[in-house]
Design an enzyme around this catalytic site. Structure first.
Site: not given
Ligand code: URA
Length: 216
Positions: A112, A116, A207, A210
């Site tokens: 990602r 944006t 995440d 992670d």
């Protein structure tokens, strides 16, 4: 529509409300759950989600010999193909492959863009998928940008059907994926409240990559 799933708010969204899925998801959400345990829970949960997402795979009758007699019995027409969206999708692969060990596996590498939130592709490798059912896996359906980009790539291979499997979805991601790919059903463990300003699912679990790999 499987009896064990609840449909909200679209018939193409399947929330697997099985108690074991919900319990394991809660353990994964806990900030104190370490990576080793998180991976184990994710693997167990993906196995349970795969059980649901494969419920409508096509069967064919084949003639077999048992120790007692010959008989006609059902078997899968084809194993599905699984496509993992790197890197967090790999956390779901082990559970999927324990249930469908004959599945061939493809990968799409997408990251990602932090500014944006758009998906940028850096890797793609697929087995033959023409005419097959493809299950695309990624634990988090957040903005839907990565999922939509991965589905674009998969569709170019002319599979017969595509299903999307995730652990957690944001309402924004569900709406955006439905709009980009209205023919693709989504299976998830839960639909959370919203996305925050940096595209994380809230309450979520952080995440996923992670959490799986112990990175930060
Ligand atoms: N990806 C993640 O890993 N977590 C989120 O909350 C959103 C996207």
């Amino acid at each position: 529509m499987p009896e064990t799933s609840t449909t909200v708010p679209s018939p193409r969204l399947h929330v697997v409300d099985h108690p074991l899925v919900q319990h394991k998801l809660t353990q994964m959400r806990r900030v104190e759950t370490p990576s080793e345990r998180f991976r184990q829970l994710l693997s167990e949960t993906s196995l349970l989600l795969t059980y649901e997402i494969t419920r409508e795979l096509a069967l064919q009758q084949v003639e077999i010999q048992t120790p007692l007699t010959t008989t006609s019995a059902p078997e899968l027409v084809d194993d599905p193909v699984v496509v993992s969206i790197l890197r967090a999708g790999n956390g779901l692969l082990d559970g999927v492959l324990r249930v469908v060990p004959g599945a061939r596996v493809g990968f799409v590498g997408l990251y990602r863009d932090h500014d944006t939130l758009e998906a940028v592709e850096y890797y793609c490798k697929f087995p033959p998928m023409e005419g097959r059912t493809v299950i695309v896996v990624d634990p988090m359906l957040a903005t839907g940008n990565s999922a939509a980009a991965a589905l674009d790539r998969v569709k170019a291979e002319n599979p017969e059907a595509i299903r999307f499997l995730c652990l957690l979805a944001a309402p924004e991601g569900v709406a955006s994926l439905h709009s980009a790919h209205p023919d693709v059903d989504i299976w998830t463990g839960a639909v959370d409240e919203c996305l925050n300003e940096v595209g994380y699912i809230v309450p979520g679990l952080g995440d996923a990559g992670d959490r799986i790999y112990g990175t930060t």
